[in-house]
Design an enzyme around this catalytic site. Structure first.
Site, PDB file in Angstrom:
ATOM      1  CE  LYS A 150      33.314  -0.210  16.728  1.00 40.55           C
ATOM      2  NZ  LYS A 150      34.146   0.422  15.710  1.00 40.55           N
ATOM      3  CG  ASP A 186      37.233   0.730  11.281  1.00 40.38           C
ATOM      4  OD1 ASP A 186      36.735  -0.359  10.927  1.00 40.38           O
ATOM      5  OD2 ASP A 186      37.517   0.979  12.458  1.00 40.38           O
TER       6      ASP A 186
HETATM    7  C1  GLC Z   1      34.325  -3.551  15.644  1.00 36.32           C
HETATM    8  C2  GLC Z   1      33.443  -3.488  14.397  1.00 36.32           C
HETATM    9  C3  GLC Z   1      34.280  -3.532  13.136  1.00 36.32           C
HETATM   10  C4  GLC Z   1      35.338  -2.449  13.196  1.00 36.32           C
HETATM   11  C5  GLC Z   1      36.172  -2.601  14.450  1.00 36.32           C
HETATM   12  C6  GLC Z   1      37.250  -1.535  14.582  1.00 36.32           C
HETATM   13  O1  GLC Z   1      34.925  -4.785  15.694  1.00 36.32           O
HETATM   14  O2  GLC Z   1      32.530  -4.571  14.401  1.00 36.32           O
HETATM   15  O3  GLC Z   1      33.471  -3.380  11.996  1.00 36.32           O
HETATM   16  O4  GLC Z   1      36.141  -2.521  12.050  1.00 36.32           O
HETATM   17  O5  GLC Z   1      35.333  -2.531  15.588  1.00 36.32           O
HETATM   18  O6  GLC Z   1      36.720  -0.268  14.613  1.00 36.32           O
END
Ligand code: GLC
Length: 452
Positions: A150, A186
């Site tokens: 991200k 998360d």
């Molecule tokens: C990205 C992260 C992952 C997280 C997701 C949603 O894919 O790598 O760990 O759960 O974003 O926030």
């Protein structure tokens, strides 16, 4: 070329037929299998060492949630019987310098924010830490970051235990007596929260800035676990890290977008689905239409590439009024002073095509996870979902449901999606409660043994 013809071609490029979805789900199973066994796979399948909740967890806990643009700090009261109340919550906007600078600065920022928050909360000291990135865990309270996603790039964090980095930052910033009882992704937090209120909940998915999912797995099914399944308590949640899934049909816009990112060839599924990237795909298509002189007389609005947001896409898709006035004002903001109704309709079609594919691809992955747990879809499953795309994007949930129905017309009604609002924060508090209980049981065990 006319706009209509362009959009028709676009629909073909972005089409995912039911057979395509089936193929994606099948490939997804293959990647899950290899990932669980510890083989080469685009799915990391990370054991969380945390199981679903019982609903009976209780007490007051702190939780922090770090993952997108904000850090959220919460004080949560777990009442037991599946009821949780957020007593206080505060958002801290993460400065650019913290996400792209030195890791120490990022963790100092987190520690200071918690310090500000706990000045008012007083006695609550046990904390669950939701860290929305991929990390490897040997236990529930620590984890080494595998790599940023991200767009984060803070230095000196990859390969390190993020709980330890936060503890160091607590020391540096004189934030005392906070115990990081549990660390989780998360998606994992969202599943813990979902299972707190609904015992049928065994899958969670996030559709926000990034996308990911997790599910409850038998410890015996996770070949790469170091300890024996019995020592691991029988079941645990596995963080799939599905954003990195890469067995997907990509078109020229996907490839162009991927090449521009700071992590090319990684997070391919995420780049097709999540809020951070949908707007970029749509902007690329609009730019292409302009360069082909199909709209806007060949002039690219100055702020299209940087300012166009997923919120704009939602608003445009909802713009059903005559002449699309909302779309007109968004385009003005981006720098297209004059646009015709037909041009605005073409922009709306672009948004629709891009978000429609995202919903169908999401459904294929969700279907893969449910049928991994229950191949014949014999039982009912609750899926805890969170993230702005799920919550706010028009028709997203409906399109996912429709695609699930295409995949299994008879049994898809056994799949129920619920919105687990604030799930990752509440889940962190619940996981902290589970860890607190475990450590007090351990203490009892030891003292019993000690008296013998
Ligand atoms: C990205 C992260 C992952 C997280 C997701 C949603 O894919 O790598 O760990 O759960 O974003 O926030």
């Amino acid at each position: 070329m006319q706009a209509g013809e362009f959009i028709e071609g676009l629909r073909r490029d972005f089409l995912l037929t039911t057979d395509d979805l089936k193929k994606i789900a099948e490939d997804f199973h293959g990647e899950m299998r290899r990932g669980l066994a510890g083989g080469r796979s685009s799915l990391k399948m990370l054991p969380s060492h945390i199981d679903c909740a019982t609903g009976g967890e209780s007490g007051d806990f702190l939780a922090i949630d770090l993952g997108g643009t904000n850090l959220r700090v919460l004080q949560v009261n777990l009442c037991g019987r599946g009821k949780a109340r957020i007593e206080r919550v505060r958002k801290f906007r993460i400065p650019e310098s913290a996400t792209h600078g030195r890791g120490e600065d990022l963790f100092d920022f987190i520690a200071k924010s918690i310090g500000v928050f706990t000045k008012k909360t007083g006695a609550v000291r046990r904390m669950g830490f939701t860290f929305s990135f991929p990390f490897e865990q040997d236990g529930a309270a620590s984890g080494r970051l595998i790599g940023w996603t991200k767009g984060f790039s803070a230095t000196g964090v990859v390969g390190r235990d993020v709980a330890a980095l936060l503890r160091d930052a607590f020391h540096r910033n004189s934030v005392d007596k906070i115990e990081i009882a549990a660390l989780m992704n998360d998606a994992v937090g969202t599943l813990v929260a979902g299972s707190y209120t609904d015992r049928r909940c065994d899958i969670a998915a996030i559709f926000g800035t990034g996308t990911n999912a997790c599910y409850r797995e038998r410890a015996a099914g996770i070949g790469k676990l170091k300890k024996s399944p019995a020592d691991e308590g029988g079941h645990m949640i596995v963080n799939i890290e599905w954003g990195n899934f890469d067995r997907l049909p990509l078109n020229r816009y996907d490839l162009a977008l991927d090449a521009e990112t700071i992590n090319p060839k990684c997070q391919i599924f995420e780049k097709m689905i999540s809020g951070m990237y949908l707007k970029k795909i749509a902007a690329k298509i609009i730019e292409d239409m302009i360069l082909q002189k199909i709209i806007f007389g060949g002039r690219i609005p100055a702020r299209l590439a940087d300012d166009f947001g997923t919120g704009d896409m939602s608003a445009i898709e909802l713009d059903r009024a005559k002449g699309l006035p909302k779309t007109r004002s968004i385009l003005r903001r981006l720098g297209a002073a004059n646009s015709s109704t037909d041009e605005r309709k073409a922009i709306r079609d672009v948004c629709n095509v891009v978000s429609g594919r995202a919903a169908r691809a999401s459904a294929a992955a969700l279907f893969a996870v449910v049928t991994w747990i229950d191949p014949g879809l014999a039982d009912r499953h609750t899926l805890a979902m969170d993230g702005t795309l799920f919550e706010k994007y028009p028709k997203f949930k409906g399109r996912v449901s429709a695609a699930l129905k295409d995949l299994d017309p008879n049994k898809s009604s056994n799949i129920r999606m619920i919105h687990a609002k604030d799930g990752s924060g509440i889940g962190a508090a619940i996981a902290a409660a589970v860890a607190a209980k475990k450590s007090s049981n351990l203490f009892c065990d030891m003292s019993i043994r000690g008296t013998r």
